[in-house]
Write a protein that holds these residues in place. Structure first.
Motif, PDB file in Angstrom:
ATOM      1  N   SER A  28       0.829  -1.204   0.000  1.00 44.15           N
ATOM      2  CA  SER A  28       0.000   0.000   0.000  1.00 44.15           C
ATOM      3  C   SER A  28       0.864   1.255   0.000  1.00 44.15           C
ATOM      4  O   SER A  28       0.574   2.228  -0.708  1.00 44.15           O
ATOM      5  CB  SER A  28      -0.920   0.002   1.227  1.00 44.15           C
ATOM      6  OG  SER A  28      -1.595   1.239   1.357  1.00 44.15           O
ATOM      7  N   ALA A  29       1.931   1.238   0.796  1.00 43.49           N
ATOM      8  CA  ALA A  29       2.826   2.397   0.861  1.00 43.49           C
ATOM      9  C   ALA A  29       3.486   2.668  -0.485  1.00 43.49           C
ATOM     10  O   ALA A  29       3.737   3.822  -0.855  1.00 43.49           O
ATOM     11  CB  ALA A  29       3.888   2.175   1.937  1.00 43.49           C
ATOM     12  N   ALA A  30       3.773   1.583  -1.232  1.00 45.06           N
ATOM     13  CA  ALA A  30       4.404   1.747  -2.544  1.00 45.06           C
ATOM     14  C   ALA A  30       3.452   2.365  -3.558  1.00 45.06           C
ATOM     15  O   ALA A  30       3.873   3.075  -4.473  1.00 45.06           O
ATOM     16  CB  ALA A  30       4.899   0.395  -3.046  1.00 45.06           C
ATOM     17  N   VAL A  31       2.160   2.126  -3.371  1.00 41.28           N
ATOM     18  CA  VAL A  31       1.158   2.601  -4.336  1.00 41.28           C
ATOM     19  C   VAL A  31       0.520   3.922  -3.900  1.00 41.28           C
ATOM     20  O   VAL A  31       0.313   4.826  -4.713  1.00 41.28           O
ATOM     21  CB  VAL A  31       0.056   1.529  -4.529  1.00 41.28           C
ATOM     22  CG1 VAL A  31      -1.055   2.056  -5.442  1.00 41.28           C
ATOM     23  CG2 VAL A  31       0.648   0.256  -5.098  1.00 41.28           C
ATOM     24  N   LEU A  32       0.219   4.028  -2.611  1.00 40.87           N
ATOM     25  CA  LEU A  32      -0.517   5.193  -2.105  1.00 40.87           C
ATOM     26  C   LEU A  32       0.352   6.024  -1.167  1.00 40.87           C
ATOM     27  O   LEU A  32       0.154   6.041   0.050  1.00 40.87           O
ATOM     28  CB  LEU A  32      -1.784   4.735  -1.375  1.00 40.87           C
ATOM     29  CG  LEU A  32      -2.951   4.297  -2.255  1.00 40.87           C
ATOM     30  CD1 LEU A  32      -4.081   3.729  -1.400  1.00 40.87           C
ATOM     31  CD2 LEU A  32      -3.463   5.473  -3.090  1.00 40.87           C
ATOM     32  N   SER A  33       1.327   6.686  -1.720  1.00 36.87           N
ATOM     33  CA  SER A  33       2.159   7.635  -0.988  1.00 36.87           C
ATOM     34  C   SER A  33       2.287   8.889  -1.834  1.00 36.87           C
ATOM     35  O   SER A  33       2.251   8.825  -3.067  1.00 36.87           O
ATOM     36  CB  SER A  33       3.547   7.052  -0.689  1.00 36.87           C
ATOM     37  OG  SER A  33       3.452   6.003   0.255  1.00 36.87           O
ATOM     38  N   TYR A  34       2.431  10.023  -1.163  1.00 38.27           N
ATOM     39  CA  TYR A  34       2.421  11.300  -1.868  1.00 38.27           C
ATOM     40  C   TYR A  34       3.660  12.115  -1.539  1.00 38.27           C
ATOM     41  O   TYR A  34       4.195  12.047  -0.433  1.00 38.27           O
ATOM     42  CB  TYR A  34       1.186  12.114  -1.462  1.00 38.27           C
ATOM     43  CG  TYR A  34      -0.124  11.465  -1.812  1.00 38.27           C
ATOM     44  CD1 TYR A  34      -0.729  11.678  -3.049  1.00 38.27           C
ATOM     45  CD2 TYR A  34      -0.768  10.636  -0.906  1.00 38.27           C
ATOM     46  CE1 TYR A  34      -1.944  11.091  -3.372  1.00 38.27           C
ATOM     47  CE2 TYR A  34      -1.982  10.038  -1.215  1.00 38.27           C
ATOM     48  CZ  TYR A  34      -2.560  10.272  -2.449  1.00 38.27           C
ATOM     49  OH  TYR A  34      -3.757   9.679  -2.765  1.00 38.27           O
ATOM     50  N   ASP A  35       4.072  12.906  -2.501  1.00 38.48           N
ATOM     51  CA  ASP A  35       5.132  13.884  -2.300  1.00 38.48           C
ATOM     52  C   ASP A  35       4.458  15.252  -2.208  1.00 38.48           C
ATOM     53  O   ASP A  35       3.951  15.764  -3.208  1.00 38.48           O
ATOM     54  CB  ASP A  35       6.109  13.858  -3.478  1.00 38.48           C
ATOM     55  CG  ASP A  35       7.229  14.880  -3.328  1.00 38.48           C
ATOM     56  OD1 ASP A  35       7.171  15.694  -2.374  1.00 38.48           O
ATOM     57  OD2 ASP A  35       8.147  14.891  -4.165  1.00 38.48           O
ATOM     58  N   PRO A  36       4.405  15.845  -1.005  1.00 38.05           N
ATOM     59  CA  PRO A  36       3.719  17.133  -0.852  1.00 38.05           C
ATOM     60  C   PRO A  36       4.233  18.213  -1.789  1.00 38.05           C
ATOM     61  O   PRO A  36       3.467  19.083  -2.212  1.00 38.05           O
ATOM     62  CB  PRO A  36       3.985  17.500   0.610  1.00 38.05           C
ATOM     63  CG  PRO A  36       4.229  16.198   1.290  1.00 38.05           C
ATOM     64  CD  PRO A  36       4.931  15.346   0.273  1.00 38.05           C
ATOM     65  N   ASP A  37       5.501  18.152  -2.146  1.00 37.38           N
ATOM     66  CA  ASP A  37       6.056  19.171  -3.039  1.00 37.38           C
ATOM     67  C   ASP A  37       5.532  19.025  -4.463  1.00 37.38           C
ATOM     68  O   ASP A  37       5.577  19.979  -5.251  1.00 37.38           O
ATOM     69  CB  ASP A  37       7.580  19.106  -3.035  1.00 37.38           C
ATOM     70  CG  ASP A  37       8.173  19.627  -1.738  1.00 37.38           C
ATOM     71  OD1 ASP A  37       7.485  20.424  -1.060  1.00 37.38           O
ATOM     72  OD2 ASP A  37       9.298  19.239  -1.393  1.00 37.38           O
ATOM     73  N   GLN A  38       5.038  17.848  -4.796  1.00 38.28           N
ATOM     74  CA  GLN A  38       4.420  17.649  -6.104  1.00 38.28           C
ATOM     75  C   GLN A  38       2.916  17.918  -6.056  1.00 38.28           C
ATOM     76  O   GLN A  38       2.310  18.280  -7.063  1.00 38.28           O
ATOM     77  CB  GLN A  38       4.659  16.204  -6.584  1.00 38.28           C
ATOM     78  CG  GLN A  38       6.114  15.852  -6.802  1.00 38.28           C
ATOM     79  CD  GLN A  38       6.760  16.698  -7.888  1.00 38.28           C
ATOM     80  OE1 GLN A  38       6.161  16.940  -8.934  1.00 38.28           O
ATOM     81  NE2 GLN A  38       7.986  17.146  -7.644  1.00 38.28           N
TER      82      GLN A  38
END
Length: 306
Positions: A28-38
């Protein structure tokens, strides 16, 4: 843990196939993680008409003082309130990272639990950074907890282990979860707050599941005195976190009379009911695992979590 506790924990881990659950969390972490700067344009000007959080979540909403406030005062207040909540989040996330990292110091580096723990720490680093940048963009102070709470937390993060550490982590994450689920959908809420809330809600869902798994493992086979002590300590930590969410200085910084505002917030039954609603699932879980003892319940009631 004692030898008996260790055996019970191993049996518990095997009975729920914890490694498979952890592998799913890693996927899940590999699929649903975000970069706030993006995800967030930090250079884009703030919308001057948007609130910092849904007005209904303001500590003054529903009071006569709120009714007398101008629209600009309401906007300013909610921005300071959400800034204070984010700063409290940063404060606790630094403690969380310390406790999780310490719990993995002697771990098997090939274990899925070790890999997920480090993944969680990486998530929390990004969360703290995005909260810090959001507060700076809103132009609000980086609020800090009371000095006494700050120093007590320094001791707690250094000494807490097992069910005390992971239950405290769960408490902090659960309290914010319901709030942020509303903020991320609030059409009258700043885009920056909506986006940070969405990121936090999605990624913290994994962390909360991990914390629940760890809590159940640590509680398997422990003695009644240890369980009651843990329940009471966790309730104290929870009360400190909730009491620290909105700093008293937000009222003066929003142009309000601080004493009048603090009195209004203290007696605001609307906000108290929202807090209880936010904690329903948490209280159900604590009850399920035997951590909702009479002494803990009394403490939770002092901050309207129960």
């Amino acid at each position: 843990m004692t030898v008996t506790d260790d055996r019970a924990a191993v049996e518990f881990r095997q009975s729920i196939d914890m490694d498979s659950e952890l592998e799913r969390l890693l996927e899940s972490a590999a699929v649903l993680s975000y970069d706030p700067d993006q995800e967030i344009d930090w250079d884009k000007p703030l919308d001057p008409h948007k609130y910092g959080l849904n007005p209904e979540w303001s500590t003054l909403y529903g009071t006569p003082l709120w009714d007398r406030m101008t629209e600009q005062q309401r906007i300013d207040l909610t921005r300071h309130e959400v800034g204070s909540i984010m700063s409290t989040g940063i404060w606790f996330e630094t403690m969380l990272q310390s406790m999780v990292l310490r719990s993995q110091y002697s771990a098997d580096y090939g274990d899925p639990e070790f890999r997920f723990a480090l993944t969680e720490i990486a998530d929390e680093c990004r969360h703290s950074l995005m909260f810090s940048k959001t507060c700076s963009k809103m132009g609000v102070p980086h609020y800090r907890p009371r000095r006494l709470f700050h120093e007590l937390a320094r001791v707690f993060r250094t000494t807490a282990t097992g069910e005390m550490a992971y239950s405290s982590i769960l408490v902090a994450e659960e309290v914010l979860d319901i709030m942020q689920r509303d903020w991320m959908r609030g059409e009258n809420v700043l885009e920056e707050v909506r986006t940070t809330s969405k990121i936090h809600v999605v990624e913290e869902a994994r962390h909360m599941k991990f914390a629940r798994m760890e809590i159940k493992e640590y509680l398997e086979g422990i003695s009644k005195p240890r369980r009651h002590l843990a329940a009471f300590v966790i309730s104290i930590v929870a009360a400190i976190i909730v009491d620290s969410l909105v700093n008293d200085d937000v009222y003066a910084n929003a142009g309000l009379d601080p004493e009048e505002a603090k009195a209004a917030a203290k007696s605001n039954t609307h906000h108290q009911n929202l807090m209880r609603m936010s904690c329903v699932h948490l209280m159900d879980f604590l009850s399920e695992v035997g951590l909702l003892t009479p002494s803990a319940m009394r403490m939770y009631r002092t901050v309207h979590m129960l």
